[in-house]
Motif scaffolding. Structure first.
Motif, mmCIF file in Angstrom:
data_model
loop_
_atom_site.group_PDB
_atom_site.id
_atom_site.type_symbol
_atom_site.label_atom_id
_atom_site.label_comp_id
_atom_site.label_asym_id
_atom_site.label_seq_id
_atom_site.Cartn_x
_atom_site.Cartn_y
_atom_site.Cartn_z
ATOM 1 N N THR A 61 3.474 -6.232 1.111
ATOM 2 C CA THR A 61 3.613 -7.202 0.399
ATOM 3 C C THR A 61 2.802 -7.235 -0.884
ATOM 4 O OG1 THR A 61 1.596 -8.360 1.492
ATOM 5 C CG2 THR A 61 3.794 -8.847 2.381
ATOM 6 N N ILE A 62 2.899 -8.337 -1.826
ATOM 7 C CA ILE A 62 2.188 -8.132 -3.076
ATOM 8 C C ILE A 62 0.752 -8.254 -2.701
ATOM 9 C CG2 ILE A 62 1.559 -9.373 -5.214
ATOM 10 C CD1 ILE A 62 4.793 -10.215 -5.127
ATOM 11 N N LYS A 63 0.387 -9.135 -1.639
ATOM 12 C CA LYS A 63 -0.948 -9.424 -1.194
ATOM 13 C C LYS A 63 -1.386 -8.181 -0.563
ATOM 14 C CE LYS A 63 -2.479 -13.146 0.904
ATOM 15 N NZ LYS A 63 -2.549 -14.372 1.818
ATOM 16 N N HIS A 64 -0.754 -7.150 0.037
ATOM 17 C CA HIS A 64 -1.399 -6.013 0.370
ATOM 18 C C HIS A 64 -1.888 -5.356 -0.739
ATOM 19 C CE1 HIS A 64 1.296 -6.430 4.339
ATOM 20 N NE2 HIS A 64 0.027 -7.019 4.562
ATOM 21 N N LEU A 65 -1.082 -5.320 -1.673
ATOM 22 C CA LEU A 65 -1.151 -4.300 -2.785
ATOM 23 C C LEU A 65 -2.616 -4.978 -3.531
ATOM 24 C CD1 LEU A 65 2.224 -3.781 -4.479
ATOM 25 C CD2 LEU A 65 0.926 -2.049 -3.524
ATOM 26 N N LEU A 66 -2.662 -6.209 -3.524
ATOM 27 C CA LEU A 66 -3.749 -6.861 -4.268
ATOM 28 C C LEU A 66 -5.135 -6.678 -3.172
ATOM 29 C CD1 LEU A 66 -2.240 -10.142 -5.310
ATOM 30 C CD2 LEU A 66 -3.425 -8.715 -6.999
ATOM 31 N N GLN A 67 -4.887 -6.590 -2.063
ATOM 32 C CA GLN A 67 -6.094 -6.483 -1.104
ATOM 33 C C GLN A 67 -6.464 -5.128 -1.131
ATOM 34 O OE1 GLN A 67 -4.655 -8.374 2.440
ATOM 35 N NE2 GLN A 67 -5.567 -10.331 2.034
ATOM 36 N N GLN A 68 -5.547 -4.193 -1.602
ATOM 37 C CA GLN A 68 -5.826 -2.596 -1.438
ATOM 38 C C GLN A 68 -5.654 -2.350 0.250
ATOM 39 O OE1 GLN A 68 -5.905 -0.702 -3.495
ATOM 40 N NE2 GLN A 68 -7.205 -1.493 -5.686
ATOM 41 N N THR A 69 -4.485 -2.948 0.946
ATOM 42 C CA THR A 69 -4.298 -2.454 2.258
ATOM 43 C C THR A 69 -3.034 -2.217 2.192
ATOM 44 O OG1 THR A 69 -3.714 -5.074 2.561
ATOM 45 C CG2 THR A 69 -6.045 -4.222 3.167
ATOM 46 N N SER A 70 -2.423 -1.732 1.120
ATOM 47 C CA SER A 70 -0.771 -1.289 1.262
ATOM 48 C C SER A 70 -0.749 -0.238 2.464
ATOM 49 C CB SER A 70 -0.512 -0.826 0.097
ATOM 50 O OG SER A 70 -0.874 0.518 -0.325
ATOM 51 N N GLY A 71 -1.498 0.792 2.606
ATOM 52 C CA GLY A 71 -1.253 1.666 3.614
ATOM 53 C C GLY A 71 -0.687 3.062 2.997
ATOM 54 N N LEU A 72 -0.405 2.975 1.675
ATOM 55 C CA LEU A 72 -0.024 4.276 1.013
ATOM 56 C C LEU A 72 -0.800 5.488 1.205
ATOM 57 C CD1 LEU A 72 1.624 2.688 -2.081
ATOM 58 C CD2 LEU A 72 2.821 3.407 -0.261
ATOM 59 N N ASP A 73 -0.313 6.665 1.306
ATOM 60 C CA ASP A 73 -0.913 7.842 1.276
ATOM 61 C C ASP A 73 -1.168 8.162 -0.123
ATOM 62 O OD1 ASP A 73 -2.170 10.077 2.210
ATOM 63 O OD2 ASP A 73 -0.517 11.068 3.003
ATOM 64 N N PHE A 74 -2.412 7.674 -0.583
ATOM 65 C CA PHE A 74 -2.679 7.920 -2.012
ATOM 66 C C PHE A 74 -4.083 8.037 -2.075
ATOM 67 C CE2 PHE A 74 -3.625 7.039 -6.308
ATOM 68 C CZ PHE A 74 -2.484 7.156 -7.080
ATOM 69 N N ASN A 75 -4.496 9.464 -2.626
ATOM 70 C CA ASN A 75 -5.846 10.076 -2.658
ATOM 71 C C ASN A 75 -6.465 9.781 -4.178
ATOM 72 O OD1 ASN A 75 -8.137 11.587 -2.221
ATOM 73 N ND2 ASN A 75 -7.202 13.520 -2.595
ATOM 74 N N GLU A 76 -7.483 8.588 -3.981
ATOM 75 C CA GLU A 76 -8.318 8.404 -5.045
ATOM 76 C C GLU A 76 -9.458 9.426 -5.132
ATOM 77 O OE1 GLU A 76 -8.436 5.251 -8.141
ATOM 78 O OE2 GLU A 76 -7.042 5.725 -6.718
ATOM 79 N N ASN A 77 -9.342 10.604 -5.708
ATOM 80 C CA ASN A 77 -10.381 11.328 -5.805
ATOM 81 C C ASN A 77 -10.435 11.732 -7.396
ATOM 82 O OD1 ASN A 77 -12.320 13.408 -6.053
ATOM 83 N ND2 ASN A 77 -11.271 14.741 -4.406
ATOM 84 N N TYR A 78 -11.460 11.662 -8.149
ATOM 85 C CA TYR A 78 -11.467 11.863 -9.324
ATOM 86 C C TYR A 78 -12.232 13.269 -9.726
ATOM 87 C CZ TYR A 78 -10.043 7.196 -10.498
ATOM 88 O OH TYR A 78 -9.447 5.895 -10.440
#
Length: 460
Positions: free
Chosen positions: A233-250
Motif C-alpha cells: 500500500t501507499i502507507k507501507h511505502l510511507l512507513q518504510q514497511t514495503s518489504g522490498l529487497d532494497f539495500n540502503e548502503n552508501y
C-alpha cells in the motif's frame, strides 16, 4: 606458507581493485551532481563546494565546470567520467542511460510564482523580523550561548561544521546564526529531509481525496494481482514497511547508490526489486520507497501539473520562495534526496507541522495527516519512524531508548545526510533548524545537548 601469503595478497588485491572499480562511478557521479547543484542552484563559492568534497574518496575526483552549457564533468584518473547538467527550475541531473540530447530535449511545464522581494513582508510569509518583540519568557543570553556553542569545534579531528541554525518559538523567528560565508540567502541541500517534503505532498493529495494511502500503491510494475508486490500500500511505502529487497548502503555500489548515481528512472529501478518481507511486517529505511512515491504523485496529478505541483500547492503557500526540487533523467522529482532551500524556508516547512497543517489562514494539511505522520509504526536500523518523519518515541517506557533522551517525547523531525535537521517540538512551541557538514561517527554533532540547552532557555 609463502604460497598462502601470496594467495591472500592476490585475493585482497583483487578485492580492492574490484571494490574501487565498481565504486568509481558512484564517486564521480556524486561529485558531478553535487558541484553542478552547488554552483548553479546554490551559487556556492569554490571554497565551499571543495569543502563539501574534502572527504575520502571524493577529494581525488577531478571535475570541470562548463559555464556555457551549465554542466559539470567528473572523473578519477581519467576513469568513470560522468556529466551532470543544470536545467532551469529542474535542477541538476546526471546523464545516465539516456543521452544528453534526450534529456535536454525534455519539455516540462514548471510554473513557479514570480520573484517577490520578501524583505518588506512580515514573517512568516516574508523575511521581515520584528526584533523588538522578543518573547519575555525566553532567556536571550542563554539561547544565544546554546546556539554559539554549536559553532565551536571542540574536537579538531571530528569536525561538526555547523553552517546554519534557526530557532522559531510560537511561530516567531527569535534567533538565527550562520557560519562564515553563509547567510539567510544561502540555499542548503536537505538530502533525506526531502522525504518529508514528499510525505507532505502525499498528504495534500489525501486531503484532496485523490489518494487513499490504505489502498494498494498504483505502481505499474505491480499491477498484476498475482504479483506479491501488488499488496504493497501507499502507507507501507510511507512507513518504510514495503518489504522490498532494497539495500540502503552508501559505502559501496548498492541498490541506493546505483539508483541515485547510475539510473535515469529511479522510481522504475526501485519498483523493479522483489519482495524480501511480507508488506507491513518489517521496517527498513529505503530511498527507493520515496522515489516510488514521487512517481505516484506524478501519475496522480498528471504530466501537466506535476512539475508545478510542489510550488503551487506547498512552497508558494508557505512563502518558501527559494525552494527547488531536482528531477532525475526521467523527469521525476528525486524525492529521496534532492531539494534545496534557505534555512528560513526549511523553518517555514517545520512551522507547517508545528501548526498542525495550518498556515497563513489555510488548512494545507489535515490535522489527521499530521497525527498519522508522527505516530510510531516501527523501528529500523536508524531509529523510530512514522510516515516519512523521524520520532523521539521510546520503547517500554524507557527514556534511554529515545534518540534524544533529554528532549521531549513529542519531538519529531526531518533528517538528512551530514547532520541536516528540522526539529518540531510541539510541547515547547519550537521549530529548530540545523545545517552542517558533519562526518563524525553517526553524524553526531551534539544535537541532544543542544536541543536541551535551547529548551532550558524557555520559561513556559
Amino acid at each position: 606458507m609463502k604460497e598462502i601469503i601470496l594467495f591472500i595478497t592476490a585475493v585482497l588485491l583483487a578485492y580492492g581493485i574490484h571494490y574501487y572499480w565498481v565504486s568509481l562511478p558512484i564517486v564521480t557521479g556524486y561529485v558531478a551532481k553535487h558541484i553542478c547543484s552547488s554552483v548553479f542552484i546554490a551559487d556556492r563559492s569554490e571554497e565551499q563546494y571543495r569543502e563539501d568534497l574534502d572527504g575520502f574518496p571524493m577529494k581525488y575526483a577531478k571535475f570541470n565546470i562548463n559555464y556555457t552549457d551549465l554542466s559539470v564533468t567528473s572523473s578519477i584518473f581519467g576513469l568513470a567520467q560522468i556529466k551532470a547538467i543544470y536545467r532551469n527550475r529542474l535542477g541538476a541531473t546526471l546523464i545516465n542511460e539516456l543521452t544528453e540530447e534526450e534529456i535536454r530535449n525534455q519539455k516540462f511545464n514548471v510554473e513557479i510564482s514570480s520573484d517577490i522581494n520578501q524583505d518588506q513582508i512580515p514573517w512568516s510569509m516574508g523575511d521581515q523580523i520584528d526584533v523588538e518583540r522578543f518573547p519575555s519568557n525566553i532567556n536571550k543570553t542563554q539561547l544565544e550561548n546554546a546556539i554559539n556553542d554549536l559553532f565551536i569545534e571542540k574536537d579538531l579531528v571530528n569536525l561538526i561544521r555547523t553552517r546554519a541554525i534557526i530557532v522559531l518559538y510560537d511561530g516567531k523567528l527569535i534567533s538565527e546564526k550562520y557560519a562564515l560565508g553563509f547567510s539567510r540567502k544561502s540555499k542548503f541541500l536537505g538530502w533525506s529531509m526531502t522525504k518529508s517534503i514528499i510525505n507532505t505532498l502525499i498528504g495534500i493529495l489525501v486531503k484532496d481525496k485523490k489518494l487513499n494511502i490504505d489502498e494498494f500503491a498504483p505502481v505499474p510494475e505491480w499491477n498484476n494481482p498475482n504479483d506479491p508486490r501488488h499488496s504493497i500500500t501507499i502507507k507501507h511505502l510511507l512507513q518504510q514497511t514495503s518489504g522490498l529487497d532494497f539495500n540502503e548502503n552508501y559505502l559501496t555500489k548498492s541498490d541506493v547508490t546505483q539508483m541515485i548515481f547510475q539510473t535515469s528512472d529511479m522510481a522504475a529501478f526501485a519498483a523493479s526489486h522483489p519482495l524480501k518481507y511480507k508488506p507491513g511486517t518489517h521496517c527498513y529505511y529505503t530511498s527507493g520507497s520515496t522515489n516510488i512515491l514521487s512517481r505516484i504523485i506524478r501519475h496522480t496529478v498528471g504530466e501537466n501539473e506535476y512539475h508545478s505541483f510542489p510550488y503551487r500547492r506547498l512552497f508558494s503557500k508557505l512563502g518558501m520562495k527559494s525552494f527547488i526540487m531536482e528531477v532525475d533523467g526521467s523527469g521525476t522529482f528525486v524525492g529521496s534526496s534532492y531539494s534545496w532551500g534557505t534555512a528560513r524556508d526549511w523553518a517555514r516547512f517545520g512551522l507547517l507541522y508545528l501548526n498542525n497543517g495550518y498556515y497563513n489562514h489555510e488548512q494545507i494539511l489535515s490535522e489527521e495527516w499530521i497525527k498519522q505522520s508522527v505516530t510510531y509504526v516501527g523501528s529500523n536500523q536508524y531509529g523510530q519512524y512514522g510516515l516519512h518523519m523521524w520520532l523521539n518515541t521510546e520503547k517500554n517506557n524507557d527514556s534511554s531508548t529515545r534518540k534524544f533522551p533529554n528532549v521531549p517525547v513529542d519531538t519529531f523531525y526531518a533528517s538528512g545526510f551530514n547532520g541536516q535537521n528540522v526539529f518540531i517540538i510541539p510541547s515547547k512551541k519550537l521549530v529548530i533548524v540545523r545545517f552542517g557538514l558533519t562526518r563524525t561517527p553517526n553524524e553526531e554533532y551534539g544535537a541532544n545537548q543542544f536541543l536541551k540547552n535551547v529548551i532550558s532557555s524557555i520559561n513556559l
